[in-house]
Design a protein around this motif. Structure first.
Motif, PDB file in Angstrom:
ATOM      1  N   ILE A  48       0.829  -1.206   0.000  1.00  0.00           N
ATOM      2  CA  ILE A  48       0.000   0.000   0.000  1.00  0.00           C
ATOM      3  C   ILE A  48       0.866   1.260   0.000  1.00  0.00           C
ATOM      4  O   ILE A  48       0.578   2.226  -0.721  1.00  0.00           O
ATOM      5  CB  ILE A  48      -0.956  -0.022   1.204  1.00  0.00           C
ATOM      6  CG1 ILE A  48      -2.103  -0.997   0.933  1.00  0.00           C
ATOM      7  CG2 ILE A  48      -1.499   1.370   1.524  1.00  0.00           C
ATOM      8  CD1 ILE A  48      -3.020  -1.213   2.111  1.00  0.00           C
ATOM      9  N   LYS A  49       1.928   1.259   0.786  1.00  0.00           N
ATOM     10  CA  LYS A  49       2.815   2.430   0.810  1.00  0.00           C
ATOM     11  C   LYS A  49       3.529   2.617  -0.525  1.00  0.00           C
ATOM     12  O   LYS A  49       3.757   3.751  -0.961  1.00  0.00           O
ATOM     13  CB  LYS A  49       3.815   2.298   1.959  1.00  0.00           C
ATOM     14  CG  LYS A  49       3.184   2.503   3.331  1.00  0.00           C
ATOM     15  CD  LYS A  49       4.209   2.432   4.445  1.00  0.00           C
ATOM     16  CE  LYS A  49       3.567   2.754   5.793  1.00  0.00           C
ATOM     17  NZ  LYS A  49       4.543   2.692   6.912  1.00  0.00           N
ATOM     18  N   ASN A  52       1.204   4.290  -2.894  1.00  0.00           N
ATOM     19  CA  ASN A  52       0.989   5.697  -2.596  1.00  0.00           C
ATOM     20  C   ASN A  52       2.264   6.537  -2.659  1.00  0.00           C
ATOM     21  O   ASN A  52       2.256   7.705  -2.274  1.00  0.00           O
ATOM     22  CB  ASN A  52       0.333   5.835  -1.219  1.00  0.00           C
ATOM     23  CG  ASN A  52      -1.134   5.466  -1.253  1.00  0.00           C
ATOM     24  OD1 ASN A  52      -1.988   6.270  -1.632  1.00  0.00           O
ATOM     25  ND2 ASN A  52      -1.449   4.239  -0.863  1.00  0.00           N
ATOM     26  N   LYS A  74      -1.879  10.756  -6.975  1.00  0.00           N
ATOM     27  CA  LYS A  74      -2.434  11.326  -5.745  1.00  0.00           C
ATOM     28  C   LYS A  74      -3.763  12.033  -6.015  1.00  0.00           C
ATOM     29  O   LYS A  74      -4.616  12.134  -5.128  1.00  0.00           O
ATOM     30  CB  LYS A  74      -1.436  12.303  -5.114  1.00  0.00           C
ATOM     31  CG  LYS A  74      -0.207  11.613  -4.517  1.00  0.00           C
ATOM     32  CD  LYS A  74       0.718  12.598  -3.849  1.00  0.00           C
ATOM     33  CE  LYS A  74       2.011  11.947  -3.386  1.00  0.00           C
ATOM     34  NZ  LYS A  74       1.813  10.851  -2.430  1.00  0.00           N
ATOM     35  N   VAL A  77      -6.303   8.937  -6.053  1.00  0.00           N
ATOM     36  CA  VAL A  77      -6.263   7.942  -4.981  1.00  0.00           C
ATOM     37  C   VAL A  77      -6.572   8.594  -3.641  1.00  0.00           C
ATOM     38  O   VAL A  77      -5.961   9.600  -3.275  1.00  0.00           O
ATOM     39  CB  VAL A  77      -4.888   7.246  -4.908  1.00  0.00           C
ATOM     40  CG1 VAL A  77      -4.868   6.246  -3.751  1.00  0.00           C
ATOM     41  CG2 VAL A  77      -4.555   6.552  -6.225  1.00  0.00           C
ATOM     42  N   SER A  78      -7.512   8.007  -2.913  1.00  0.00           N
ATOM     43  CA  SER A  78      -7.826   8.446  -1.554  1.00  0.00           C
ATOM     44  C   SER A  78      -7.332   7.368  -0.591  1.00  0.00           C
ATOM     45  O   SER A  78      -7.828   6.236  -0.621  1.00  0.00           O
ATOM     46  CB  SER A  78      -9.334   8.675  -1.402  1.00  0.00           C
ATOM     47  OG  SER A  78      -9.630   9.353  -0.210  1.00  0.00           O
ATOM     48  N   TYR A  79      -6.364   7.724   0.242  1.00  0.00           N
ATOM     49  CA  TYR A  79      -5.614   6.739   1.035  1.00  0.00           C
ATOM     50  C   TYR A  79      -5.890   6.907   2.524  1.00  0.00           C
ATOM     51  O   TYR A  79      -5.725   7.991   3.084  1.00  0.00           O
ATOM     52  CB  TYR A  79      -4.124   6.914   0.738  1.00  0.00           C
ATOM     53  CG  TYR A  79      -3.177   6.222   1.683  1.00  0.00           C
ATOM     54  CD1 TYR A  79      -3.338   4.884   2.044  1.00  0.00           C
ATOM     55  CD2 TYR A  79      -2.077   6.911   2.207  1.00  0.00           C
ATOM     56  CE1 TYR A  79      -2.452   4.266   2.904  1.00  0.00           C
ATOM     57  CE2 TYR A  79      -1.174   6.292   3.058  1.00  0.00           C
ATOM     58  CZ  TYR A  79      -1.369   4.967   3.403  1.00  0.00           C
ATOM     59  OH  TYR A  79      -0.484   4.348   4.261  1.00  0.00           O
ATOM     60  N   TYR A 150      -9.879   4.016  -3.774  1.00  0.00           N
ATOM     61  CA  TYR A 150      -9.793   4.186  -2.324  1.00  0.00           C
ATOM     62  C   TYR A 150      -8.931   3.043  -1.790  1.00  0.00           C
ATOM     63  O   TYR A 150      -9.209   1.867  -2.055  1.00  0.00           O
ATOM     64  CB  TYR A 150     -11.180   4.122  -1.678  1.00  0.00           C
ATOM     65  CG  TYR A 150     -12.129   5.191  -2.154  1.00  0.00           C
ATOM     66  CD1 TYR A 150     -12.254   6.406  -1.473  1.00  0.00           C
ATOM     67  CD2 TYR A 150     -12.916   4.990  -3.288  1.00  0.00           C
ATOM     68  CE1 TYR A 150     -13.131   7.383  -1.920  1.00  0.00           C
ATOM     69  CE2 TYR A 150     -13.786   5.968  -3.743  1.00  0.00           C
ATOM     70  CZ  TYR A 150     -13.891   7.161  -3.055  1.00  0.00           C
ATOM     71  OH  TYR A 150     -14.755   8.131  -3.507  1.00  0.00           O
ATOM     72  N   VAL A 151      -7.892   3.396  -1.050  1.00  0.00           N
ATOM     73  CA  VAL A 151      -6.999   2.395  -0.468  1.00  0.00           C
ATOM     74  C   VAL A 151      -7.091   2.526   1.043  1.00  0.00           C
ATOM     75  O   VAL A 151      -6.647   3.525   1.620  1.00  0.00           O
ATOM     76  CB  VAL A 151      -5.544   2.595  -0.951  1.00  0.00           C
ATOM     77  CG1 VAL A 151      -4.647   1.511  -0.357  1.00  0.00           C
ATOM     78  CG2 VAL A 151      -5.471   2.564  -2.477  1.00  0.00           C
ATOM     79  N   ASP A 153      -6.222   0.969   4.659  1.00  0.00           N
ATOM     80  CA  ASP A 153      -5.354   0.054   5.394  1.00  0.00           C
ATOM     81  C   ASP A 153      -5.931  -0.174   6.791  1.00  0.00           C
ATOM     82  O   ASP A 153      -5.896   0.702   7.651  1.00  0.00           O
ATOM     83  CB  ASP A 153      -3.936   0.643   5.486  1.00  0.00           C
ATOM     84  CG  ASP A 153      -2.896  -0.390   5.886  1.00  0.00           C
ATOM     85  OD1 ASP A 153      -3.274  -1.550   6.156  1.00  0.00           O
ATOM     86  OD2 ASP A 153      -1.698  -0.048   5.928  1.00  0.00           O
TER      87      ASP A 153
END
Length: 233
Positions: A48-49, A52, A74, A77-79, A150-151, A153
Motif C-alpha cells: 500500500i505504501k 501511494n 495522488k 487515490v484516496s488513502y 480508495y486504499v 489500510d
C-alpha cells in the motif's frame, strides 16, 4: 481499454536484508471491492505504501491507472493509513475545510452527512475524541473524496465489533460504484460479504488472487475458511 487499476511488475521491496515483497506480479481490476488479505507481516502495508509513493521499490514497478506513483496518482487515490494522523488540536469542521481546500474532488456535503449519521459533532476537537471516533473521522474524510481508487489500510481494525458493520455500510454507501476500493485487513469474517475480489499475501509472496465468487465455487469454502486453511490460523 485497460480494465486494470493496479499493476505490479516484479515488484520487490527490501528493508536491509529483510524481504517485505518478493518479485510480486499482480493486476487488480477496476470497479471492484478488493480484499488484500494476509496475517501481520505479509507485506500488505508495504504494498500500500508503494502504491501511494511513500516507499520506493528495491526493484520492479507499480502502476496506478498506468501511472507511476506521483502527483497524477495522488489526484485519483484516496488513502487511509493504518494509523490515525489527524492534527489533535484541530476541530472536525476545520479538517473538513482543510480537505476541501486541498482536494478538488472533496464533497463537503457528503462529509457533513456522514458526520451526522455517526453522531460526530463538527465542533469537536480531535484530541477530545476516543481513538475509535478519531478513526471514524479519518475514514469520513477519506470517503468524502470522489476518487477513482480508495486504499484503506485496516479501516476496521481499531473499532469495536458493533461499529464494524456500520463502518462497512458507510464505505459502501459513499463511493462511486465505478471506483475501486482496496481494503487491507486480517479480519476476514467482517468484510467477506462485501468483497468482489481477493488477494492473499504471505511473507511478501502472492499466494492467491481472483474473484471471490470463483474462489468460493472452486474451493467449496468461504473466503474466511480458505484464509484460515492457507494461513493455519
Amino acid at each position: 481499454m485497460n480494465d486494470c487499476i493496479i499493476r505490479c511488475n516484479n515488484l520487490t521491496k527490501k528493508y536491509g536484508s529483510q524481504l517485505a515483497l518478493n518479485n510480486l506480479n499482480l493486476e487488480l481490476p477496476k470497479g471492484q471491492i478488493i480484499g488484500m488479505l494476509g496475517p501481520n507481516g505479509s507485506g500488505k502495508t508495504t504494498l500500500i505504501k508503494l502504491m501511494n509513493g511513500l516507499l520506493t521499490p528495491t526493484s520492479g514497478n507499480v502502476f496506478i491507472n498506468e501511472m507511476k506513483p506521483g502527483p497524477g496518482t495522488k489526484a485519483i487515490v484516496s488513502y487511509l493509513p493504518e494509523k490515525t494522523h489527524l492534527k489533535e488540536w484541530m476541530k472536525v469542521k476545520e479538517l473538513v475545510k482543510l480537505f476541501a481546500d486541498f482536494y478538488s474532488d472533496f464533497d463537503v456535503d457528503r462529509a457533513n452527512r456522514m458526520l451526522t449519521d455517526l453522531g460526530i459533532s463538527p465542533n469537536a476537537v480531535i484530541k477530545t475524541l476516543s481513538k475509535g471516533t478519531q478513526e471514524k473521522v479519518q475514514l469520513i474524510l477519506i470517503m468524502s473524496r470522489r476518487a477513482k481508487l480508495y486504499v484503506l489500510d485496516e479501516p476496521i481494525g481499531g473499532v469495536d465489533p458493533a461499529a464494524r458493520d456500520y463502518i462497512l455500510n458507510t464505505i459502501l454507501r459513499n463511493y462511486d460504484p465505478e471506483a475501486t476500493i482496496i481494503i487491507s485487513t486480517h479480519l476476514i469474517t467482517d468484510i467477506e460479504k462485501i468483497l468482489d475480489y481477493v488477494v492473499f499475501l504471505q511473507y511478501g509472496n502472492l499466494r492467491m488472487a481472483g474473484f471471490a465468487d470463483d474462489i468460493r465455487e472452486q474451493s467449496g469454502k468461504s473466503i474466511d475458511m480458505l484464509f484460515r486453511e492457507v494461513f493455519r490460523c
